[in-house]
Structure formats: structure tokens, C-alpha cells
Scaffold this motif. Structure first.
Motif, PDB file in Angstrom:
ATOM      1  N   GLU A   1      71.671   7.203  70.129  1.00 53.52           N
ATOM      2  CA  GLU A   1      70.483   6.422  70.465  1.00 53.52           C
ATOM      3  C   GLU A   1      69.818   6.967  71.722  1.00 53.52           C
ATOM      4  OE1 GLU A   1      71.001   2.175  70.939  1.00 53.52           O
ATOM      5  OE2 GLU A   1      68.892   1.990  71.494  1.00 53.52           O
ATOM      6  N   LEU A   2      70.668   7.336  72.678  1.00 53.52           N
ATOM      7  CA  LEU A   2      70.139   7.920  73.904  1.00 53.52           C
ATOM      8  C   LEU A   2      69.369   9.204  73.577  1.00 53.52           C
ATOM      9  CD1 LEU A   2      70.219   7.345  76.946  1.00 53.52           C
ATOM     10  CD2 LEU A   2      72.190   8.870  77.119  1.00 53.52           C
ATOM     11  N   ALA A   3      69.956  10.000  72.681  1.00 58.31           N
ATOM     12  CA  ALA A   3      69.316  11.253  72.285  1.00 58.31           C
ATOM     13  C   ALA A   3      67.984  10.972  71.607  1.00 58.31           C
ATOM     14  CB  ALA A   3      70.229  12.040  71.359  1.00 58.31           C
ATOM     15  N   GLU A   4      67.971   9.966  70.758  1.00 60.78           N
ATOM     16  CA  GLU A   4      66.754   9.609  70.050  1.00 60.78           C
ATOM     17  C   GLU A   4      65.685   9.123  71.024  1.00 60.78           C
ATOM     18  OE1 GLU A   4      65.656  10.024  67.217  1.00 60.78           O
ATOM     19  OE2 GLU A   4      63.943   8.659  67.151  1.00 60.78           O
ATOM     20  N   THR A   5      66.106   8.328  71.975  1.00 65.69           N
ATOM     21  CA  THR A   5      65.166   7.845  72.984  1.00 65.69           C
ATOM     22  C   THR A   5      64.596   9.019  73.783  1.00 65.69           C
ATOM     23  OG1 THR A   5      66.523   5.863  73.143  1.00 65.69           O
ATOM     24  CG2 THR A   5      64.869   6.178  74.840  1.00 65.69           C
ATOM     25  N   CYS A   6      65.481   9.934  74.153  1.00 65.60           N
ATOM     26  CA  CYS A   6      65.025  11.114  74.885  1.00 65.60           C
ATOM     27  C   CYS A   6      64.028  11.913  74.044  1.00 65.60           C
ATOM     28  CB  CYS A   6      66.201  12.016  75.256  1.00 65.60           C
ATOM     29  SG  CYS A   6      67.185  11.362  76.605  1.00 65.60           S
ATOM     30  N   ARG A   7      64.318  11.984  72.747  1.00 63.01           N
ATOM     31  CA  ARG A   7      63.422  12.729  71.880  1.00 63.01           C
ATOM     32  C   ARG A   7      62.035  12.081  71.866  1.00 63.01           C
ATOM     33  NH1 ARG A   7      61.243  12.517  67.229  1.00 63.01           N
ATOM     34  NH2 ARG A   7      62.215  10.544  66.673  1.00 63.01           N
ATOM     35  N   LYS A   8      62.025  10.756  71.764  1.00 58.99           N
ATOM     36  CA  LYS A   8      60.740  10.051  71.779  1.00 58.99           C
ATOM     37  C   LYS A   8      60.001  10.292  73.094  1.00 58.99           C
ATOM     38  CE  LYS A   8      61.595   6.093  68.797  1.00 58.99           C
ATOM     39  NZ  LYS A   8      61.853   4.655  68.859  1.00 58.99           N
ATOM     40  N   MET A   9      60.772  10.302  74.156  1.00 59.95           N
ATOM     41  CA  MET A   9      60.148  10.536  75.454  1.00 59.95           C
ATOM     42  C   MET A   9      59.597  11.953  75.532  1.00 59.95           C
ATOM     43  SD  MET A   9      62.961   8.559  77.802  1.00 59.95           S
ATOM     44  CE  MET A   9      62.092   8.095  79.282  1.00 59.95           C
ATOM     45  N   GLU A  10      60.426  12.877  75.056  1.00 55.20           N
ATOM     46  CA  GLU A  10      60.004  14.274  75.068  1.00 55.20           C
ATOM     47  C   GLU A  10      58.714  14.442  74.268  1.00 55.20           C
ATOM     48  OE1 GLU A  10      61.375  16.785  76.666  1.00 55.20           O
ATOM     49  OE2 GLU A  10      59.952  18.257  75.843  1.00 55.20           O
ATOM     50  N   GLU A  11      58.646  13.736  73.151  1.00 53.33           N
ATOM     51  CA  GLU A  11      57.454  13.863  72.311  1.00 53.33           C
ATOM     52  C   GLU A  11      56.272  13.083  72.855  1.00 53.33           C
ATOM     53  OE1 GLU A  11      58.572  12.553  68.454  1.00 53.33           O
ATOM     54  OE2 GLU A  11      59.654  14.399  67.983  1.00 53.33           O
ATOM     55  N   GLY A  12      56.573  11.955  73.500  1.00 59.47           N
ATOM     56  CA  GLY A  12      55.489  11.039  73.826  1.00 59.47           C
ATOM     57  C   GLY A  12      54.944  11.092  75.243  1.00 59.47           C
ATOM     58  N   LEU A  13      55.775  11.475  76.202  1.00 59.01           N
ATOM     59  CA  LEU A  13      55.341  11.307  77.592  1.00 59.01           C
ATOM     60  C   LEU A  13      54.206  12.245  77.987  1.00 59.01           C
ATOM     61  CD1 LEU A  13      58.695  10.602  79.487  1.00 59.01           C
ATOM     62  CD2 LEU A  13      56.805   9.029  79.049  1.00 59.01           C
ATOM     63  N   VAL A  14      54.320  13.495  77.575  1.00 58.77           N
ATOM     64  CA  VAL A  14      53.259  14.431  77.956  1.00 58.77           C
ATOM     65  C   VAL A  14      51.932  14.051  77.286  1.00 58.77           C
ATOM     66  CG1 VAL A  14      52.509  16.833  77.860  1.00 58.77           C
ATOM     67  CG2 VAL A  14      54.834  16.281  78.569  1.00 58.77           C
ATOM     68  N   PRO A  15      51.950  13.751  75.974  1.00 59.84           N
ATOM     69  CA  PRO A  15      50.695  13.269  75.368  1.00 59.84           C
ATOM     70  C   PRO A  15      50.183  11.990  76.039  1.00 59.84           C
ATOM     71  CG  PRO A  15      52.239  13.868  73.658  1.00 59.84           C
ATOM     72  CD  PRO A  15      52.977  13.969  74.946  1.00 59.84           C
ATOM     73  N   LEU A  16      51.102  11.112  76.424  1.00 57.46           N
ATOM     74  CA  LEU A  16      50.672   9.890  77.112  1.00 57.46           C
ATOM     75  C   LEU A  16      49.948  10.240  78.409  1.00 57.46           C
ATOM     76  CD1 LEU A  16      50.721   6.754  77.364  1.00 57.46           C
ATOM     77  CD2 LEU A  16      52.868   7.000  78.609  1.00 57.46           C
ATOM     78  N   GLN A  17      50.544  11.176  79.125  1.00 54.86           N
ATOM     79  CA  GLN A  17      49.932  11.605  80.377  1.00 54.86           C
ATOM     80  C   GLN A  17      48.535  12.183  80.129  1.00 54.86           C
ATOM     81  OE1 GLN A  17      52.731  14.155  82.331  1.00 54.86           O
ATOM     82  NE2 GLN A  17      52.657  12.961  84.202  1.00 54.86           N
TER      83      GLN A  17
END
Lengths: 640, 402
Positions: free
Chosen positions: B354-370
């Protein structure tokens, strides 16, 4: 999960195979039904297999050697004192104890991994111990990296562009109302910070410790601790940049702050921005990038990644300040700082491209390009606003004494400074239609030899501004009831304009034709003045045939002349022509026309001296009082 | 979903109509219809955000990215910003496009529009503060990733467990600092400096565990996101009587949208000085368009109150997961002895996944969010400029400072 299992089962399977092969080989060598040649081959194979570190023994105590080596390493690590540096200050890196220990742990782990068939055996226990030891060492190395980065960081004094020497000129903090004629030195300022910042890489960390840092990095990379390494590195370097920023006494402002800033502070902060841009983009950040490369360069994309992470926040701040500036009002007083910002950014854009070459930095790289475009647009709009401001400044009261108006001074000093930005302005104004009043200029100038200076966009715009100024002055002149004073006012102001143009770079831009035309205008107004002011007086002195006048007429004319002269004297001593040369020329001209006529007038009628109130010499000296700006009267005049 | 996709119909209709009418007054009915459309549009946009997402809070692996994500997740925030961009474009169409400048310069707009612009400027600073906050969240992600890769080793041994624990402890501590600083710890130092004070004296050990300092960088000293939001909403008054059918209405709606969106960002993402963040701002219930926004506001406020009570870090869904999983895995690490029990291992493996999945979402989402926050920033700047131009034309605002 599935992947994981197969990854484990593979080496396991290999091990079993190897063990079987080794066993078989040994058994075959021991047997005696093989030829010697075959035995030799098999013996070689045996030693090969053994040398691969695949030691498959089943009895306990066979791992004694590994355990001893591991124990030795553990003892060594345990003996390290808490604050002792492990890598630094310990001679050649390759010989350092740490290096050896890590190397030993790696070797052990590699061998043990091949042996650890299941989770309960001795090799597995030893492998766990080795991994644990590695974690301890890596943790220490991380600390040490941060410590060294902190202890040996260096800052540089931005001497060659210290902010104080970066002249805090007061150029256009003033607005229309109160501009004194200060020497602006805008030109010298602009030259003083030109190209001297080439190749200014500095050492942000003492060069002596670079090899140590690099070997820590390499050890961490080799041990698969790259993530920790980057975290620690970026954090330490961000902190250093933060401290440096502070040491330069840079404040940070929000957009709201910038928009609320009053002119003077904003002007100052814009200069600070230009200054810090040069320092960061030219010196600090390239040095930072080099540092990243030196320490992390051998390990794939980590170096650019860490650089971008380190520099990101400061870049974003610089961008946002620029964004805030171009959100403000188009106040003409800002134009020079805007052009400075534009120039410095245009100048640094290549450096920025170079710094942010990699994908990781592309967002900010594009933002800087956009900011440059915005600064350009904003400068253009501000420039346009400047012309509007000139056109719209009107007044209902005539300017006292017909002297040089503040606005004339302001505008001329302003465009004189603008002329220093000619290259940038040419870029910005390239496609802008100017309302150059005299399209004939192009023609005439091309006949003159086609100097490109006079036909560049800036020149056209400046001529257009000059003509806007002139028409504004014409309107102001109409406020004087006395037509002669209108002439003096325009003469004064146009003369000022011409002098400013002739004495500066403006001359080259506006061109000789323009200058000649405007000098002629000054002359026209001088002539106009004389006509409007003196033609009646001179008409009194005239005679048709050169003979003397009848007594009564002479008496009357002489009296009228005196009254007229007194009136002119009373008025025009209050008028002011600041330019001494212009004043003197006008006085001489009046003298030539009026005093000469008066001399012959009195000469012709010399027998009626009692009717002559003033001698020609009196008048001559009275003329010197005109245009001095201090009202006088001849009421109490007594003949000497 | 791009902002531009969904603006087609409405925007075009308005602009075409405006061109036909050539901004003559007296086309009141048309205008009323436009306003009505705008309100509907805004309401629809925000109902979408309110719609319950089926994604369950745990076992993220199965959920994929979802298309909306759960409330206050990165995906949801991106949806929120999309909604903002769309509403903003519609608003511009209503207020600016083809409009006779004199309409905007008459009371009450001569007061309301500058007030809106003032809010807009404040929201720009919030965008920047949030951008820095996202940077901090990315730092959390990096720490979590270390734990993921350490605990992904088989068999899990003491070394890897210690490695994971170190990263996770840093993560939890960093989150706490970020939150303390942003929820008003005693820290008087500038919040964008991560620990200048005492940095010189700090021992190597302190520094290496330097995660115990705030990562926020960039906002001016004393700047407070909570205060900004307070200031943005304090003078917001719903139009009454005849005003409510005129242009005052969309200006009010847009103000509400700006405040709500900025508020949600600040609540979700670590942001400088969140002490005393509003949990309620007045949106009158009688407006139909306001209903979804009121719903959202209540939900988020509820979360915020829970957070304040629990003292947990941010409302961002992914951060909350990191915190929960981090704490649980630290617990595991504390009691770890090799070899671990198989049941415990299985449990940990699920958490790590789950931690890995969360990290993956962050990896995918944070830069586009920024990037999207930056897009919002630029859009707001542009609209502000256009509105100022209109005001300028109207000649009422000779020196706009805001």
C-alpha cells in the motif's frame, strides 16, 4: 510478490546445481577409472568452481572464516568513536579503513548471498549480520557527508558586483513635478557591470574535501543507498543556499507585498533582483551544478536531479518576483529598472538554459523564457504609457517667467537615459508603429548617408516623443496672454531640448536634420519675440527721410518710447532665460535693433536733449537686466 | 480533463451573442440567461467533486488511479483545480468578454471588482505557498520510497528493517515539523528557512537527522495562509435585492470559488502558518449554486477538525496514508527480530504494498499537481490583467495598485 519469489528461487536453484556439480567433480577426481588428462581437466574445474566462492559444505564450523571476517569488520566499526570522521582526514581514500570495511562487507554479502539457501541456516544469519553492519556504516557515512558539507561549505563575497557599487542612482524615483538636473551617469552605470562576470565559478565546498565527499558518494551508491545519499545531499545544499541568500540580506516578498510597494522601494528591490540574478545565475548556481557533478557525477542522472532540487525554490522566487513586477501599473518611472530586468534576463537566458538543460528543470526554464517575454511586453506598455503621460499632462496656469518647464527637463532627461538602452529598445519596438512626425526624415537621412541610427525604431519613437512634448509645450504656451512671452517660453524649452540632444547620444538618434530644424525653431521664436515685443517701440524711432523731427512730435515719440521701454523692462525683467548664452544673444540682438535705432533717433534730434529721458547707454545697461527672472522697475530712475 | 475541454458550448455561446449584441445595454434577458447558465455551470462542477467516490480508503493497489480519487487525494485536488480553471474561464466570459467597460465601473461593481482582484492577488501568494508545500510532500514521498525499497527485500533482515525505520522516523518527524510550523508552533524563525537558527552549533548528528526542520521555502516572513484566507473572506458579502440579478452575482460566486479552492489547498497541503485556519465561511444557503460548495466545505472542515484533534499532519489523503502506514511499520520495526513470523510478514507485505502504491500515486500526481497550480497562477494573473484593462478603459481606476 510473485516476482520476488522467482527472484529468490533462481539463485537458489543455481546454487543447488553448482553444489551438485562440485560434488560430482570431486567424486570423479577421487575415483580411479579416469585418464590423467581427464583428471587434470576435472581438477581445474574443481578449483574453478571452488574459486567462485561456492563453498558447499554441510558440516558446522565451515563458515568459521566468514564469521571471523565479519566479526573483524564489526569490531572495527564498533571501535569508531561517535564523532570521529571515518573517511575524511585519513589519508588516501582507497587505503582508508572505511573503504576497506565496506569493501569487505560487500564481498562477504556477495558470498553469503550465494550460500544462504534458506532463512534459518548459518549463512543467512551471517548475511543478516553483514547487512545490519552495512546499514550502520551507511548511516554513519550519511552523517559524515552532511557534516563535511556543512563544515567545509564556503561562500563568496560578490565583490565584483557588490550591491553598493551597483550605483543607487536616483534617476527616476522622482516624477513630473520635481526633477532637478542631476548628472545621471546612467551610461557609466551601465558599462560598469557589463561582461566582467564571465567564468566565475567558485568553490562552494572546500576543494580539499571533494575527493572525500566523492568517495562517500561512491560507497553509498555501490551499496544501493543512492536515495539516502540524494536526500542528505540536497538537504545540506539547500540549507547552504538558504544561508547564502540570507547572508546577502535578501528579503523575500509576496506578490501582494510587491504590488503594494511604493515606487522607491520597488525600484530598489528591482535592482536587488537584478543583482541577485547575476550572482545566482552566473556564479552560485553554476558552481553548485559543478559541485553536484563533482560529487555525484559518476552516478547516472542523480547529479542533475539533485541540482534541480537544490536550486528550485530560489529559482521560483526569482520568477515570482518578476511576475509580481509585471502585474503592477505601467508607471513610466519604472521603465529603466524594467529595461534593466529585461536586459539582465535576456543576457542570462542562455545560462539558465544551460543550468536547466535536463528534463527535471524544463518547467522553470520555460517560465524564465515566458517571463522575459512578459517583461518585454510590460516595458513596451510602460513606454507607451510614458508618451500618454506627456500628452495628458495639462495645466491651466502659465508657467512662471516663461522658463524651462519641469516636464521638459523630466522628459529630456528621461529620453536621454532611454537612448542608452537603444539596442534593447530596438528589439522591443521593432514591430511597433511609431507616430514619427516626419516620415521625410528617412528620406533626408538616407541622402545624408543613410545613418542607420536615425532610422532605427528607437529613433523614430524618440522623435515621436519629442514631438508629443513639443505639442504639449505649444499648448502650455497658449496660456500666456503676452505673445512675446509665448515666444520666450517656447524658445527656452526648445533650446533646452536641442542642447540636451546635442550633448548626448540622442543627437545620433534624432539626427542632424532634426537638430537643425529645431535650432531653426529656436531662432524663429527669438525673431518672433523681437517682433512682438519691440516692433512698436522701434516704429516710434523711425523716420522716413533721416531728417530730424518736429519738436512736438519728437517730444511725444520720445515720451512714448520711454513709457514703452519702461513697460517692457518691468515685464521682461521678470521673465527668465536660464541659458546664459541664449540670454546674451537675445540681449545683443535687441541691442542691435533697438539701441542702434535709438542712437540714431536721439542723434538726429540732439538739440532736444531735455526730452530724452534715457541715453542709449542707459538702455544698453537696462537690457542686461532683462530675462533674469527678478522683476524690476524704472520708476525711480534718476539720471546719473 | 483539461480546462479547455469543457468550456466549448457555454463560452462560445456567450461570445457569439456578445458579438451580435455589440454590448448594447438593454439586453437584459439575455444577460439574465447568461448569469443563470454560469450559476448552473459552477454548481455542476462542484457537484462532481462532491460525488462520493467508491474508492475505499485502504488497499489502494486495487483502486488504480480512479478518475476522481477520494476526497482530498492528489487526484481529487487536480480535479478541483480543473473545476477552478473552468469556472474561472466562464467567469471571464461573463465579466469581460465584449462587455461595455462602463458597466463594470458603475456601482456596486466599482467596489466589488477591485475587492475581487484583491482576493485574487492573495490567492496568487497562496498558490506559491502551496507549491512549496507540494515540494515538502515530495520529500515525504522520497522518504517513504526508501522504506518501500528496504522492506521489499527478501528475506527482511535487521539491516533493512533499521534502514526502513530510519527513513520512516524521519518521515513522521518531518510531517510533524511541517505541521507544527504550519499550524503555528512556537517557531519564530522564518518558515522558509529550514533551521538557520542553531544550524552552526548543531552537531553532525542533529544535522544528519535534519528532517526535523521545516522544508517550506519561499514565502515572506510573517506571511500566514490562514490570515490570507481570513482576509479574503472577511469582506465577502452576498449580493442582495436587485444586485443579486446583476453582475454582482457572478463576482460573488467567483469570489466564493476562489476562497473555497484556496482554502481546500491550504487544508490539504502543508502551508506556511495555518494556525486558526477557518473552518467555516459564510456561503448563504438560499443559493442553489452554493449547495455543492457548502457540502464540500462541511466535509473538509470536518476532516480539518479531526486533524486538529488528532494532531496529524495534513489532510492530503496520500499524506495521511503515509503517516498511518509509517507509524504502523515503525511499530513493526521496533519489535522486529529475525526471522519474522510469517503472519506478521504477510501483514507487513500488504502495508508495504500500500505504501508503494501511495508512493506511485504521489510520483504520478505531485509534479502534474504542481504544474497545475502554476497554470492556475498564470490564468489568474491573466484574468486580473484583462479585468484591469476593462477598468482602465472605464477610466475609473487611474492607478490600479491591486
Amino acid at each position: 510478490m510473485e516476482d520476488c519469489k522467482s527472484a529468490i528461487s533462481n539463485p537458489e536453484g543455481k546454487q543447488h546445481m553448482m553444489a551438485a556439480a562440485l560434488h560430482l567433480t570431486k567424486a570423479l577426481v577421487a575415483s580411479d577409472y579416469l585418464t590423467d588428462d581427464l583428471k587434470k581437466i576435472l581438477t581445474d574445474l574443481d578449483s574453478h568452481l571452488s574459486a567462485m566462492g561456492v563453498i558447499v559444505e554441510s558440516k558446522g564450523g565451515e563458515f568459521f572464516e566468514f564469521e571471523q571476517r565479519l566479526k573483524h569488520a564489526e569490531e572495527k566499526v564498533a571501535s569508531w568513536k561517535p564523532n570521529q570522521l571515518m573517511v575524511c582526514n585519513s589519508g588516501p581514500i582507497e587505503a582508508s579503513e572505511t573503504f576497506k570495511v565496506v569493501d569487505e562487507i560487500h564481498t562477504l554479502m556477495e558470498s553469503l548471498r550465494n550460500l544462504a539457501a534458506d532463512e534459518s541456516g548459518k549463512p543467512m544469519e551471517l548475511l543478516q549480520r553483514a547487512e545490519s553492519l552495512l546499514q550502520t556504516v551507511m548511516s554513519r557515512l550519511e552523517e559524515e557527508l552532511v557534516h563535511i558539507l556543512h563544515q567545509h561549505k564556503q561562500y563568496f563575497e560578490p565583490q565584483y558586483m557588490s550591491f553598493r557599487s551597483f550605483r543607487s542612482d536616483v534617476a527616476y524615483d522622482e516624477s513630473f513635478v520635481s526633477v532637478e538636473e542631476e548628472p545621471l551617469d546612467e551610461a557609466s552605470r551601465r558599462n560598469s557591470n557589463g561582461d566582467e562576470s564571465e567564468d566565475h565559478l567558485v568553490d562552494l565546498v572546500h576543494p580539499q574535501v571533494i575527493p572525500h565527499l566523492k568517495s562517500i558518494a561512491n560507497l553509498m551508491f555501490a551499496s544501493n543507498y543512492a536515495q539516502e545519499l540524494c536526500q542528505a545531499f540536497v538537504r545540506a545544499r539547500k540549507e547552504a543556499l538558504d544561508e547564502y541568500w540570507d547572508s546577502l540580506s535578501m528579503d523575500t516578498f509576496t506578490i501582494e507585498d510587491v504590488l503594494k510597494m511604493e515606487g522607491k522601494s520597488l525600484n530598489y528591490e528591482m535592482k536587488r533582483w537584478i543583482w541577485i540574478m547575476k550572482i545566482l545565475i552566473r556564479v552560485y548556481l553554476p558552481s553548485e551544478k559543478r559541485l553536484c557533478d563533482q560529487i555525484l557525477g559518476e552516478s547516472g542522472s542523480f547529479s542533475p536531479h539533485c541540482f534541480v532540487e537544490t536550486s528550485k525554490a530560489s529559482m521560483l522566487y526569482l520568477l515570482n518576483f518578476g511576475e509580481a513586477v509585471v502585474m503592477g501599473a505601467h508607471e513610466p518611472d519604472k521603465l529603466f529598472r524594467l529595461l534593466d530586468m529585461y536586459e539582465v534576463l535576456a543576457d542570462l537566458l542562455l545560462d539558465i538554459d544551460h543550468l536547466l538543460l535536463e528534463e527535471a528543470g524544463s518547467v522553470n526554464r520555460i517560465e524564465f523564457h515566458k517571463l522575459l517575454a512578459k517583461l518585454g511586453d510590460f516595458s513596451r506598455a510602460t513606454f507607451a504609457e510614458f508618451r500618454c503621460a506627456i500628452a495628458s499632462k495639462t495645466s491651466n496656469t502659465p508657467f512662471p517667467g516663461g522658463s524651462i518647464h519641469h516636464m521638459t527637463k523630466y522628459v529630456m532627461n528621461y529620453i536621454k537615459t532611454l537612448a542608452e538602452y537603444v539596442d534593447t529598445l530596438n528589439v522591443l519596438l521593432k514591430d511597433q508603429v511609431s507616430e514619427d512626425p516626419s516620415s521625410v526624415f528617412e528620406l533626408e537621412n538616407s541622402q545624408e548617408g543613410g545613418s542607420s541610427a536615425t532610422s532605427c525604431p528607437t529613433a523614430c519613437h524618440l522623435r515621436s516623443i519629442a514631438s508629443t512634448l513639443e505639442s504639449n509645450l505649444n499648448n502650455r504656451a497658449k496660456l500666456y496672454k503676452d505673445v512675446a512671452l509665448q515666444n520666450v517660453f517656447l524658445m527656452n524649452n526648445i533650446n533646452y531640448i536641442v542642447q540636451k540632444v546635442k550633448s548626448s547620444k540622442l543627437g545620433l538618434l534624432l539626427g542632424d536634420v532634426w537638430i537643425r530644424e529645431h535650432m531653426a525653431k529656436v531662432q524663429q521664436h527669438a525673431t518672433g519675440y523681437e517682433r512682438n515685443s519691440w516692433s512698436f517701440a522701434v516704429s516710434l524711432l523711425r523716420s522716413h527721410d533721416g531728417s530730424s523731427l518736429p519738436k512736438a512730435i519728437f517730444k511725444e515719440r520720445s515720451r512714448s518710447f520711454s513709457v514703452t521701454f519702461e513697460e517692457v523692462y518691468r515685464n521682461q525683467t521678470a521673465w527668465y532665460i536660464p541659458d546664459p548664452q541664449l540670454r546674451a544673444e537675445l540681449q545683443i540682438s535687441i541691442s542691435n535693433k533697438v539701441i542702434q535705432a535709438y542712437r540714431s533717433f536721439t542723434g538726429r534730434n540732439s538739440n532736444d536733449e531735455k526730452h530724452i529721458k534715457y541715453t542709449a547707454d542707459d538702455l544698453e545697461s537696462f537690457l542686461l537686466d532683462l530675462f533674469e527672472g527678478s522683476p524690476r522697475s524704472l520708476q525711480n530712475f534718476r539720471r546719473r | 480533463m483539461r480546462a479547455t475541454d469543457s468550456q466549448g458550448s457555454f463560452l462560445n455561446r456567450i461570445s457569439i451573442r456578445r458579438n451580435q449584441v455589440v454590448s448594447m445595454e438593454g439586453n437584459h434577458e439575455q444577460e439574465l440567461e447568461d448569469l443563470d447558465l454560469f450559476q448552473k455551470y459552477v454548481a455542476d462542477r462542484f457537484s462532481n467533486l462532491l460525488a462520493p467516490s467508491d474508492e475505499t480508503p485502504v488497499s489502494g493497489a486495487a483502486a488504480g488511479a480512479g478518475d476522481g480519487g477520494s476526497l482530498l487525494s492528489i487526484a481529487w485536488l487536480r480535479k478541483l483545480l480543473d473545476a477552478f480553471l473552468c469556472c474561472e474561464a466562464e467567469f471571464k466570459a461573463v465579466l469581460v468578454m465584449g462587455r461595455d467597460p462602463s458597466q463594470v465601473s458603475k456601482p456596486p461593481l466599482d467596489r466589488l471588482v477591485p475587492e475581487l482582484l484583491d482576493r485574487v492577488v492573495k490567492s496568487l501568494d497562496i498558490c506559491n505557498a502551496v507549491t512549496h508545500g507540494v515540494e515538502a510532500v515530495r520529500h515525504f514521498q522520497k522518504l517513504a520510497e526508501i522504506a518501500v525499497s528496504a522492506l521489499g527485500q527478501r528475506p527482511i533482515g535487521d539491516g533493512q528493517v533499521r534502514r526502513a525505520k530510519k527513513a520512516l522516523s524521519s518521515l513522521i518527524a518531518a510531517m510533524a515539523v511541517e505541521d507544527r510550523d504550519s499550524v503555528g508552533g512556537k517557531s519564530t524563525e522564518r518558515a522558509w528557512s529550514f533551521g538557520r537558527r542553531g544550524a552552526g552549533a548543531a552537531s553532525a548528528k542533529d544535522r544528519s537527522s535534519g528532517q526535523f526542520r521545516s522544508l517550506l521555502w519561499g514565502m515572506a516572513k510573517g506571511w500566514s495562509s490562514a490570515k490570507q484566507l481570513q482576509a479574503m473572506s472577511s469582506n465577502l458579502v452576498a449580493p442582495r435585492g436587485a444586485e443579486s440579478s446583476g453582475l454582482a452575482q457572478p463576482v460573488y460566486i467567483m469570489s466564493t470559488v476562489v476562497i473555497l479552492v484556496m482554502w481546500a489547498l491550504v487544508a490539504a497541503i502543508p502551508c506556511q502558518e495555518r494556525t486558526g485556519l477557518l473552518t467555516h465561511f459564510p456561503v448563504p444557503r438560499q443559493f442553489a449554486w452554493a449547495q455543492p460548495m457548502i457540502g464540500l466545505q462541511e466535509k473538509i472542515a470536518e476532516e480539518w477538525k479531526k486533524k486538529e484533534k488528532r494532531g496529524s499532519s495534513g489532510l492530503l489523503d496520500e499524506m495521511q496514508r503515509l503517516e498511518k502506514l509509517g507509524n504502523s511499520l515503525i511499530e513493526f520495526a521496533d519489535s522486529f527480530q529475525f526471522p519474522a513470523e510469517p503472519e506478521r510478514l504477510e501483514e507487513v507485505a500488504a502495508q508495504v504494498a500500500e505504501l508503494a502504491e501511495t508512493c506511485r500515486k504521489m510520483e504520478e500526481g505531485l509534479v502534474p499537481l504542481q504544474r497545475q497550480i502554476r497554470e492556475v497562477f498564470h490564468k489568474i494573473v491573466r484574468t486580473r490583467t484583462e479585468v484591469l484593462d476593462v477598468l482602465d478603459q472605464a477610466g475609473k481606476l487611474s492607478t490600479p495598485t491591486m
